[in-house]
Design an enzyme around this catalytic site. Structure first.
Site, PDB file in Angstrom:
ATOM      1  N   GLU A   1       0.843  -1.198   0.000  1.00  0.00           N
ATOM      2  CA  GLU A   1       0.000   0.000   0.000  1.00  0.00           C
ATOM      3  C   GLU A   1       0.878   1.248   0.000  1.00  0.00           C
ATOM      4  O   GLU A   1       2.080   1.194   0.228  1.00  0.00           O
ATOM      5  CB  GLU A   1      -0.898   0.022   1.249  1.00  0.00           C
TER       6      GLU A   1
ATOM      7  N   ARG B   1      -6.943   0.334  13.663  1.00  0.00           N
ATOM      8  CA  ARG B   1      -5.572   0.692  13.311  1.00  0.00           C
ATOM      9  C   ARG B   1      -5.595   1.878  12.367  1.00  0.00           C
ATOM     10  O   ARG B   1      -6.627   2.192  11.756  1.00  0.00           O
ATOM     11  CB  ARG B   1      -4.829  -0.490  12.661  1.00  0.00           C
TER      12      ARG B   1
ATOM     13  N   ASN C   1      -4.677   3.667   8.906  1.00  0.00           N
ATOM     14  CA  ASN C   1      -4.665   3.155   7.539  1.00  0.00           C
ATOM     15  C   ASN C   1      -3.945   4.160   6.641  1.00  0.00           C
ATOM     16  O   ASN C   1      -2.849   4.591   6.945  1.00  0.00           O
ATOM     17  CB  ASN C   1      -6.102   2.877   7.074  1.00  0.00           C
TER      18      ASN C   1
ATOM     19  N   ASN D   1      -9.806   5.684   3.707  1.00  0.00           N
ATOM     20  CA  ASN D   1      -8.831   5.130   2.771  1.00  0.00           C
ATOM     21  C   ASN D   1      -8.113   6.246   2.011  1.00  0.00           C
ATOM     22  O   ASN D   1      -7.594   7.166   2.615  1.00  0.00           O
ATOM     23  CB  ASN D   1      -9.496   4.094   1.852  1.00  0.00           C
TER      24      ASN D   1
ATOM     25  N   ASP E   1     -10.123   2.073  -3.079  1.00  0.00           N
ATOM     26  CA  ASP E   1      -9.100   1.875  -2.062  1.00  0.00           C
ATOM     27  C   ASP E   1      -8.199   3.114  -2.033  1.00  0.00           C
ATOM     28  O   ASP E   1      -8.642   4.196  -1.700  1.00  0.00           O
ATOM     29  CB  ASP E   1      -8.338   0.578  -2.356  1.00  0.00           C
TER      30      ASP E   1
END
Length: 308
Positions: free
Chosen positions: A23, A109, A111, A158, A207
């Protein structure tokens, strides 16, 4: 809707290695390196981009737990979205703890995160077990370490990006398949009311994202094996497909920011999926014929005395 160009044959496999959940790719132009994270393995990867579009891994830095994102300062320091809070890494490699954002028992968490045009780090949260929620946050980490929420009603915060002039912040909430825009004041790190600019169809999960030099939005579609380009008013104008269904994020790299880099994941793919898509988890590079925007430098945090 106007004609949409679909391209599927101009990708290159960029890495020999595949990743569980690659990512957040970001190009560091001073050191001419691409950085990205493998989230659940808690690792930051540093790669060299070659002329043929391949990427060789030059370094891998392990963090104490999961790591959602990385950004770079002009001096070569890093800010990291650790599992519950901010981590910093000096140019010499010293890892330190910064502001804590999430409680230890929150089940959440950090991101995706990026640096705003003035150098602040902006980062979102998600629920680790992916259970339904409408209380995820999008947080601005101010230069003095203070935390200010832009949003506190998200389902899975995101991808992020700013317009070329820095006046508009784009942000993605994956579960409701929504891309928001809002006016953004880079001088203060504050934003106006958000508005929906893209509402994706059922089963299409946005995403990570980036914005190119023309102000177009490039959005990775988790489960779709593609990156889509949208205009700022939400018109789909191009799709680039890769042979890995879990596309996670996209950026532009190289000295001219002319090489698109797409990260992907093997997470949530079974043996049959992996047999059908053996290149899952690799990074891909694409000559997309457009150029990216340079990532803003992270401006830093005080070395001590950060608020808890």
């Amino acid at each position: 809707m106007s004609h949409t160009e679909k391209v599927s044959d101009d990708w290159r496999v960029a890495t020999e290695e595949s990743f569980d959940l690659a990512e957040g790719p970001v190009w560091d132009p001073l050191r001419e390196r691409l950085l990205w994270v493998d989230i659940r393995r808690g690792t930051v990867l540093v790669g060299e981009l070659h002329d043929d579009g391949t990427i060789s891994i030059e370094d891998r830095v392990r963090t104490p737990s999961m790591v959602g994102a990385v950004a770079v300062s002009e001096a070569g320091g890093w800010i990291l979205a650790g599992e519950r809070g901010i981590l910093t890494r000096s140019a010499a490699g010293q890892l330190s703890e910064g502001p804590v954002i999430l409680a230890a028992d929150s089940g959440r968490r950090l991101n995706d995160g990026k640096v705003d045009p003035a150098g602040r780090f902006v980062v979102g949260t998600l629920k680790v077990d992916e259970s339904p929620t409408t209380s995820e946050r999008l947080v601005v980490v101010q230069p003095d370490g203070r935390l200010e929420d832009l949003d506190s009603d998200l389902s899975l915060s995101n991808g992020l990006g700013w317009s070329p002039d820095g006046s508009v912040l784009y942000s993605i909430d994956t579960i409701p398949r929504t891309v928001y825009a809002r006016d953004y004041d880079a001088s203060t790190g504050t934003a106006g009311p958000r508005r929906v600019v893209i509402q994706l169809d059922d089963g299409v999960h946005p995403d990570g994202m980036c914005v190119d030099a023309d102000g177009q939005l490039w959005i990775a579609i988790w489960g779709g094996g593609e990156v889509r380009r949208y205009s700022p008013d939400g018109e789909l104008t191009r799709t680039i497909s890769v042979p890995a269904p879990h596309t996670t994020c996209v950026t532009f790299a190289g000295p001219e920011l002319a090489t698109m880099v797409i990260t992907t994941a093997t997470k949530d793919l079974g043996d049959d999926d992996l047999a059908r898509h053996p290149l899952s988890g690799r990074l891909f590079s694409v000559d997309a014929g457009v150029r990216g925007l340079p990532a803003a430098w992270w401006s830093g945090l005080p070395p001590a005395g950060l608020p808890a």
